[in-house]
Design a protein around this motif. Structure first.
Motif, PDB file in Angstrom:
ATOM      1  N   SER A  32     -48.976   1.580   3.732  1.00 42.85           N
ATOM      2  CA  SER A  32     -49.132   0.709   4.897  1.00 42.85           C
ATOM      3  C   SER A  32     -47.713   0.454   5.412  1.00 42.85           C
ATOM      4  O   SER A  32     -46.777   1.105   4.942  1.00 42.85           O
ATOM      5  N   ALA A  33     -47.553  -0.500   6.347  1.00 40.59           N
ATOM      6  CA  ALA A  33     -46.207  -0.682   6.889  1.00 40.59           C
ATOM      7  C   ALA A  33     -45.957  -2.108   7.340  1.00 40.59           C
ATOM      8  O   ALA A  33     -46.847  -2.771   7.893  1.00 40.59           O
ATOM      9  N   GLU A  34     -44.718  -2.564   7.107  1.00 43.64           N
ATOM     10  CA  GLU A  34     -44.196  -3.771   7.735  1.00 43.64           C
ATOM     11  C   GLU A  34     -44.004  -3.449   9.216  1.00 43.64           C
ATOM     12  O   GLU A  34     -43.399  -2.433   9.568  1.00 43.64           O
ATOM     13  N   THR A  35     -44.528  -4.306  10.080  1.00 41.71           N
ATOM     14  CA  THR A  35     -44.588  -3.965  11.507  1.00 41.71           C
ATOM     15  C   THR A  35     -43.420  -4.490  12.326  1.00 41.71           C
ATOM     16  O   THR A  35     -43.338  -4.204  13.518  1.00 41.71           O
ATOM     17  N   HIS A  36     -42.512  -5.235  11.715  1.00 43.89           N
ATOM     18  CA  HIS A  36     -41.340  -5.720  12.429  1.00 43.89           C
ATOM     19  C   HIS A  36     -40.185  -4.734  12.243  1.00 43.89           C
ATOM     20  O   HIS A  36     -39.767  -4.468  11.110  1.00 43.89           O
ATOM     21  N   LEU A  37     -39.710  -4.200  13.340  1.00 39.17           N
ATOM     22  CA  LEU A  37     -38.556  -3.312  13.332  1.00 39.17           C
ATOM     23  C   LEU A  37     -37.321  -4.169  13.585  1.00 39.17           C
ATOM     24  O   LEU A  37     -37.195  -4.763  14.658  1.00 39.17           O
ATOM     25  N   VAL A  38     -36.430  -4.252  12.603  1.00 44.13           N
ATOM     26  CA  VAL A  38     -35.299  -5.179  12.700  1.00 44.13           C
ATOM     27  C   VAL A  38     -33.996  -4.411  12.853  1.00 44.13           C
ATOM     28  O   VAL A  38     -33.886  -3.238  12.490  1.00 44.13           O
ATOM     29  N   CYS A  39     -32.979  -5.111  13.372  1.00 41.51           N
ATOM     30  CA  CYS A  39     -31.730  -4.437  13.739  1.00 41.51           C
ATOM     31  C   CYS A  39     -30.790  -4.226  12.570  1.00 41.51           C
ATOM     32  O   CYS A  39     -30.025  -3.268  12.537  1.00 41.51           O
TER      33      CYS A  39
END
Length: 346
Positions: free
Chosen positions: A90-97
């Motif tokens: 599955s995946a963490e959906t927040h793309l962080v900088c």
């Protein structure tokens, strides 16, 4: 991988979406391609489908939306060495900088440059989705695909409930949508002495009971504040988890909380909310928390352990399984409140 795939596309600025045939996404050097086994509809997806004020100001059609899923890795980029084809994920959906002050101090969940899969980028309402390897979470092989697809929203529930002490305390869950239902199960598993579930929808209150709520309150049929205080010897509840986003319900939450209590707000009100700061916050000495996303990746570890230990059973709140082609029925059920979690199968 070349070719095309089925996908639910937010095709225009307006109500609705379309099932289209679109190209399978290319995989960049730091990404993986996943064949989606299950994808679930989130309240955010409903906002986008309905095209409300928030979505009109945020998303840019046409694009594939959706962000909750489970699936199998089928291809990896040249620089990916921690994930291999065949991994069940599955995946963490927040793309962080990774470079803002928040990221540099380990607070990735409140990155000031956050982008969200399926909101700001291409999503997973499709047969395949490509995502950065750093966002991938490996699932136990024996976890059902529908359960694995709802770990992301369960993370919201876990973050909201467990962002303070719960054991032995009275907990109010205001709003029994899917995340509220999961919050009920989490609070019960965490040792809450009472779990009070509030909603206007008797169907969802029934689901809350199956998830472990000790008291069900239809806020349209009885005074929720009086009921909460009557069940707590007149003192009020220790912890309020606000999931509804309704201004009246939020005010009731502040009114029912005890002095020194905790108010954790996950909901996203679409209208201004009037709050009596003097009497309901300052003089009560309460803690008010804004909750966004999941702590990366502390919350994912908590979610996985709660599920693997069977301390939280999500099966009662997953009420519908539909093929991807029947997505419109899924959104209709969500809009009517006649469901818990709706899972789509590509």
């Amino acid at each position: 991988m070349s070719g095309t795939m089925k996908a639910i596309v937010k095709h225009q600025r307006g109500v609705g979406a379309e099932l289209q045939e679109v190209p399978i996404p290319d995989v960049k050097e730091n990404e993986v391609l996943i064949k989606v086994k299950a994808t679930s509809i989130c309240g955010t997806d409903v906002h986008i489908y309905n095209w409300d004020e928030w979505s009109a100001s945020r998303v840019h059609p046409p694009y594939v939306f959706g962000h909750e899923f489970s699936g199998e890795v089928v291809e990896v980029g040249d620089k990916v060495n921690t994930i291999v084809p065949g991994d069940y994920v599955s995946a963490e959906t927040h793309l962080v900088c990774g470079h803002c002050p928040q990221c540099l101090t380990g607070k990735f969940h409140i990155c000031e440059n956050t982008k969200i899969i399926g909101v700001d980028t291409q999503g997973c309402f499709a047969e395949y989705v490509a995502l950065p390897a750093q966002n991938i979470w490996k699932n136990p092989e024996n976890m059902p695909s529908d359960i694995a697809s709802v770990q992301e929203p369960m993370g919201n529930a876990v973050h909201t409930v467990l962002n303070g002490e719960v054991a032995g305390k009275s907990v109010a869950i205001i709003g029994c949508g899917p995340i509220g239902l999961m919050a009920v199960g989490v609070a019960k598993a965490a040792g809450a002495s009472q779990v009070l579930a509030f909603d206007l929808n008797n169907y969802r209150l029934g689901l809350a009971e199956q998830m472990g709520a000790t008291t069900l309150v239809n806020s349209g049929e009885e005074d929720p504040v009086k009921t909460a205080k009557s069940l707590t010897s007149g003192h009020g509840v220790d912890v309020v988890c606000e999931m509804s986003g309704h201004p009246a319900a939020i005010d009731q939450g502040f009114k029912m909380i005890t002095n020194g209590g905790r108010m954790s707000i996950l909901s996203l009100p679409t209208k201004p909310v009037k709050v009596d700061i003097t009497n309901d916050i300052v003089f009560k000495g309460i803690e008010v928390q804004g909750i966004t996303g999941r702590k990366m990746y502390e919350t994912w570890q908590q979610v996985s352990r709660l599920l693997n230990s069977n301390q939280v059973d999500l099966t009662p709140m997953i009420t519908h399984h539909l093929p991807l082609e029947d997505f419109e029925k899924g959104f209709q059920l969500m809009n009517e409140g006649k469901c818990g979690k709706v899972v789509l199968k590509p």
